[in-house]
Design an enzyme around this catalytic site. Structure first.
Site, PDB file in Angstrom:
ATOM      1  N   ARG A 524      -3.578   5.953  -5.312  1.00  0.00           N
ATOM      2  CA  ARG A 524      -3.237   5.844  -6.630  1.00  0.00           C
ATOM      3  C   ARG A 524      -2.965   4.436  -7.235  1.00  0.00           C
ATOM      4  NH1 ARG A 524       1.839   7.025  -6.875  1.00  0.00           N
ATOM      5  NH2 ARG A 524       1.968   8.631  -8.504  1.00  0.00           N
ATOM      6  N   GLU A 525      -2.472   3.394  -6.473  1.00  0.00           N
ATOM      7  CA  GLU A 525      -2.257   2.092  -7.251  1.00  0.00           C
ATOM      8  C   GLU A 525      -2.988   0.977  -6.729  1.00  0.00           C
ATOM      9  OE1 GLU A 525       1.926   1.298  -8.044  1.00  0.00           O
ATOM     10  OE2 GLU A 525       2.443   3.270  -7.436  1.00  0.00           O
ATOM     11  N   ASP A 532       6.891  -3.995  -0.583  1.00  0.00           N
ATOM     12  CA  ASP A 532       6.177  -3.312   0.427  1.00  0.00           C
ATOM     13  C   ASP A 532       5.757  -4.139   1.405  1.00  0.00           C
ATOM     14  OD1 ASP A 532       6.413  -1.932  -1.993  1.00  0.00           O
ATOM     15  OD2 ASP A 532       5.204  -0.162  -1.054  1.00  0.00           O
ATOM     16  N   TRP A 594      12.538  -7.770  -4.006  1.00  0.00           N
ATOM     17  CA  TRP A 594      11.031  -7.823  -3.892  1.00  0.00           C
ATOM     18  C   TRP A 594      10.511  -9.307  -3.779  1.00  0.00           C
ATOM     19  CZ3 TRP A 594      12.504  -3.062  -3.498  1.00  0.00           C
ATOM     20  CH2 TRP A 594      11.681  -1.978  -3.428  1.00  0.00           C
ATOM     21  N   GLU A 809       5.217   8.204   1.367  1.00  0.00           N
ATOM     22  CA  GLU A 809       5.942   7.088   0.352  1.00  0.00           C
ATOM     23  C   GLU A 809       7.344   7.858   0.318  1.00  0.00           C
ATOM     24  OE1 GLU A 809       6.012   5.435  -4.299  1.00  0.00           O
ATOM     25  OE2 GLU A 809       4.422   6.975  -3.672  1.00  0.00           O
ATOM     26  N   HIS A 826       1.777   5.081   2.994  1.00  0.00           N
ATOM     27  CA  HIS A 826       2.487   4.047   2.312  1.00  0.00           C
ATOM     28  C   HIS A 826       2.902   3.048   3.562  1.00  0.00           C
ATOM     29  CE1 HIS A 826       2.849   4.137  -2.093  1.00  0.00           C
ATOM     30  NE2 HIS A 826       3.783   3.616  -1.899  1.00  0.00           N
TER      31      HIS A 826
END
EC number: 3.2.1.40
Length: 952
Positions: A524-525, A532, A594, A809, A826
């Protein structure tokens, strides 16, 4: 005749000299296991001005360590001795350092090969033999080394296939539109060699993925080269040694160039009119061939406007959507010398904006394994569906025989509908980026045709295949695992099959998500989200050689930094990373939880490998970012920033945001407290005393503010906690809990898990990383086991029982849904599995002597586990711990590498029962210096030990 006599005499002399050298071999117990430069064996394209030498020694006996080393570096093998070494002779250096020893010789020249070897002495002054000769080859050290090589790109897009277009539709669009993207380019040229070649090196920088061909054959086994980067600031070239593949006379060079991320100008647009073009420009390539002849002369051959160019059968390629290959437009044997390219055009020179080009140091992406269909059935629409049995990242390869012009379409997906009758459309990737995962092949119709993609990879377990006239089988279709070829170096196995399965799923989820960057997901990404990346970093380091991989990703983070205003003081500017690195899809500035990846990744690289160079290199950026986050401090001493404990059970940021139990500001400040301690250490390493003192003060202040703001009593109990499982786990892990409150807080955590949550976790990625380790550390190992192994939602066992082969995920009750939502692959959810090594295996690197120079041995395990075996890779060799537990006694076989020592953690009662190699500790201590006491802990030097004690 005189010539023959002379030759015979020379041969005798050579044999005599060789015999003398053999006679000089020492009888020694010190043997070289590995000899490395910049953590690689015989590397090419080294660009460090001061490369780093390392070696691993195998030695018999106990308590062995190094006392000195001697390194020689020479320009040729025949000069590689103490008398003639013409580049560097370190002489004997009194030092125990055997990892990352800095080169201190003459200036190293670009594109030049050097030879080296090393010998060592142990602390008893026993001398090793010289290691076998090694080499390293320097790369292109600056722009001038590229000589006349030009960037070239496609002049004319001559695609005429009707299949050059794909449908593109985002959630904001009512109808799909047709898109085609940049064309795949084919380049070729010829070179005539009329002299004997001694050495031939090719350097290729592709802005976009490429494949390189020589005389009709693909060179090397790389795919999807080079790794993605922030192309306007940093691009990577790959070095190939083609000395043995060149022919005398004519040679043909060929390049196929795809879009990769550089030319990805379709996905992630909000609508057709969006200006969010994520491409950097049309794909372009630069090629340099450096030739050294046996007569001592040199020459270069390079890309320029004389190269021929064309389009071909790859009529569409997009890193998200897939490849379309129209075999009717194949070019024949276009990489051979006798190919007629008179119909081709000439390449166009271009000048892309790039600040720096460096050699790709990380392992290449490769095809790692094929998978055959495990089940084939028809979907509800009558089309064939293939189940490969494992969720992978990669592509399919086809072997078909159909009529000319027949379209074969393969839609790849991670999941079926819950009823199992068809593929789940929401799991084909397109919902997020506008491009469903589809491979298309158009047949030329002349018998058996074989094909696999070149410029895209998908995440999938299932494939729906349309357009074939027979039922698919293993001869027709296979799945191919494609990923960065990180080498698996660690291992874990225990007596519990569920834990072993969790470990394997965690590894799978990581391997599927390394494609030059640590991805969030492979479909998807395909993005490098910073949160992550640090969530699963330590588990990856236990299992794989990630040294270069994370160094490269740190450069991605640095080159992604943007000038950003301070929160409290907007007149101040800081260099701040974005949530995603690298690439043009950046999200926002990196929130604290993050952005701390910027500090954690160098810290983990230092902690696990012991190389302080990365700490020194990125210290200015880490310091600036720390000050940026301090600028969020509120009146209560808490930083007012945070992203949150991503993906806890039942959480959805739009429909169920309340399921995130932990306030994002709390989890972010817990991380920041830990990072302030790391920065205190980094400041000390960089002789920055003022900042070191500042970090110590800020850390103490934040601890006080954190406890004042967030530590609360649990109603109707005598316990306390930090208002969520995640924050409580973080506070315990990072040492934020006041000493007098630890027992109450541990009990509070247990109370919430057992009494409130029914024996379940409520954590997302921040809490998942540490919850099982923390419970084990504080005497609740059986509870950790219960959470993990209960078959009920949301445990890891529930996920496995739901049929997933990688970690999803989201944490949802899948059987109640039409089909799984979001990504099913994920790696941020693999982070908890570090527990298998640090708690069950009991192995952790010491913060006092990083890189496992000293390490901790302290198995903390539930009563349900009776045996565990781990192997942990270190720069000194593998640490191995194989233990079993029976009737209160822990029996351990522990292997400690040369030049390291282990800190065996014991309480007083355990120490009193300790037996090592059949002897009590007291008796052993009298007879050997390899065993010493530190409090109740036992310090062990190198060797293989049989250890037995009563585990309390």
């Amino acid at each position: 005749m005189k010539y023959n006599k002379l030759l015979f005499s020379l041969l005798l002399l050579a044999v005599f000299c060789f015999s003398c050298k053999e006679e000089q071999k020492l009888q020694t117990s010190l043997d070289f296991d590995k000899v490395l430069l910049n953590a690689k064996s015989n590397p090419i394209a080294i660009e460090s001005e001061s490369p780093l030498f390392s070696w691993i020694i195998k030695a018999e006996g106990f308590g062995k360590s190094q006392s000195a080393y001697h390194i020689l570096v020479a320009s040729s093998l025949d000069k590689l001795d103490e008398t003639h070494a013409d580049v560097w002779n370190s002489n004997k250096v009194e030092s125990s350092k055997s990892t990352f020893v800095k080169y201190e010789g003459k200036e190293l020249k670009a594109a030049t090969r050097y030879y080296w070897k090393v010998k060592v002495w142990d602390k008893s002054n026993q001398e090793s033999n010289w290691s076998e000769p090694q080499y390293f080859q320097m790369g292109l050290l600056d722009e001038s080394n590229w000589g006349e090589a030009k960037w070239i790109t496609l002049t004319n897009d001559t695609r005429t296939s009707e299949y050059r277009f794909r449908e593109y539709k985002t959630g904001r669009m009512e109808q799909p539109i047709q898109v085609d993207g940049f064309a795949a380019s084919y380049f070729r040229n010829k070179i005539n060699l009329n002299k004997e070649v001694d050495n031939a090196q090719v350097y290729i920088c592709g802005l976009g993925y490429y494949e390189f061909f020589l005389n009709g054959e693909k060179v090397g086994d790389h795919v999807l080269d080079p790794a993605p980067s922030n192309y306007d600031k940093q691009a990577y070239y790959v070095n190939y040694d083609i000395t043995e593949q060149l022919n005398s006379g004519e040679n043909a060079l060929g390049i196929i160039l795809g879009n990769g991320f550089y030319g990805q100008n379709i996905s992630w647009k909000n609508d057709p009119e969006s200006d969010r073009d994520l491409a950097y420009g049309p794909p372009t390539v630069r090629v340099l061939l450096k030739l050294k002849y046996k007569d001592g002369t040199e020459s270069e051959f390079f890309s320029d406007e004389t190269w021929k160019e064309s389009t071909g059968p790859i009529v569409f390629n997009n890193i998200y959507g897939g490849d379309t290959y129209d075999a009717r437009f194949e070019l024949g044997d276009w990489t051979s010398t006798n190919y007629d390219d008179s119909s081709w055009g000439f390449a166009k020179e271009t000048a892309p904006e790039i600040k720096n080009i460096s050699a790709q140091q990380i392992p290449a992406i490769k095809k790692l394994q094929d998978y055959e269909p495990q089940n084939v059935f028809k979907g509800s629409d009558g089309e064939w569906i293939v189940d490969f049995g494992q969720n992978i990242a990669g592509w399919v390869k086809l072997n078909v025989s159909e009529k000319e012009g027949q379209l074969i379409e393969v839609i790849t997906t991670e999941a079926l509908l819950t009823n199992g009758r068809d593929i789940f459309p929401g799991s084909t990737g397109g919902g997020a980026n506008g491009m469903a995962q589809i491979y298309q092949y158009i047949c030329k119709g002349d018998g058996q045709e074989s094909w696999e993609p070149k410029f895209s990879y998908h995440g999938f377990r299932y494939a729906k295949i349309k357009g074939v006239s027979t039922k698919p089988d293993a001869d027709m279709i296979k799945a191919v695992l494609v990923a960065t070829d990180i080498q698996e170096t660690g291992s874990f196995e225990c007596s519990d099959d569920l834990f072993n399965k969790m470990h394997n799923i965690s590894k799978w989820t990581i391997v599927d998500n390394v494609h030059g960057i640590p991805e969030d997901c492979p479909h998807r990404e395909k993005c490098g989200w910073l949160g992550d990346a640090h969530a699963f970093c330590e588990y990856a380091l236990y299992n794989y050689d990630m040294y270069d991989f994370y160094k490269k990703y740190m450069e991605d983070i640095r080159t992604q930094m943007l000038p950003t205003k301070g929160h409290n003081n907007p007149e101040l500017k800081f260099q701040v990373p974005t949530m995603i690195a690298p690439g043009k899809r950046t999200s926002s500035y990196a929130k604290i939880d993050w952005g701390v990846a910027t500090m954690y990744l160098p810290w983990y690289n230092y902690l696990y490998y012991g190389d302080d160079a990365i700490v020194n290199e990125y210290y200015p950026e880490m310091k600036d970012l720390t000050n940026f986050y301090l600028n969020f401090k509120g009146e209560n001493g808490i930083m007012q920033d945070g992203m949150g404990d991503w993906c806890p059970p039942r959480w959805d940021r739009r429909t169920n945001p309340e399921a995130m139990e932990c306030d994002p500001i709390i989890s972010a400040n817990a991380y920041f407290y830990d990072v302030l301690g790391i920065m205190e250490t980094f400041a000390k390493m960089n002789n920055d005393g003022a900042f070191q003192s500042e970090m110590k003060a800020e850390k103490e202040a934040l601890k006080d503010a954190f406890n004042k703001a967030f530590l609360v009593e649990i109603p109707n109990t005598d316990f306390k906690w930090y208002q969520s499982q995640t924050a409580t786990v973080q506070a315990l892990q990072f040492g934020m809990v006041p000493e007098e409150e630890i027992e109450n807080v541990v009990n509070g955590l247990e109370y919430d898990i057992v009494e409130v949550k029914g024996g379940h976790h409520s954590t997302g990625i921040h809490g998942n990383r540490y919850i099982y380790t923390v419970l084990s550390k504080y005497g609740k190992a059986d509870l950790a086991y219960r959470i993990l192994t209960t078959p009920d939602f949301p445990s890891q066992t529930y996920i496995m029982n739901s049929g997933f082969t990688t970690w999803p995920e989201r944490q949802f009750e899948w059987e109640t849904m039409e089909g799984p939502t979001n990504s099913l692959n994920h790696p941020m959810h693999s982070g908890f599995s570090a527990y298998f090594f640090e708690s069950l295996g009991g192995i952790k690197s010491s913060t006092k002597e990083a890189g496992y120079k000293q390490f901790i041995v302290n198995p903390e395990f539930p009563s349900q586990i009776t045996q565990t075996k781990v192997s942990v890779p270190t720069p000194y060799g593998d640490i191995k711990n194989d233990w079993s537990f029976e009737e209160g006694k822990l029996s351990m076989t522990l292997e400690i590498p040369f030049n390291t020592e282990a800190n065996l953690v014991l309480n007083q009662a355990e120490l009193e029962s300790l037996i090592i190699n059949g002897k009590t500790f007291q008796n052993l201590q009298k007879n050997t210096k390899s065993v010493t006491l530190q409090g109740s802990n036992v310090i062990l030097g190198s060797g293989k030990y049989k250890i037995l004690y009563n585990k309390r």
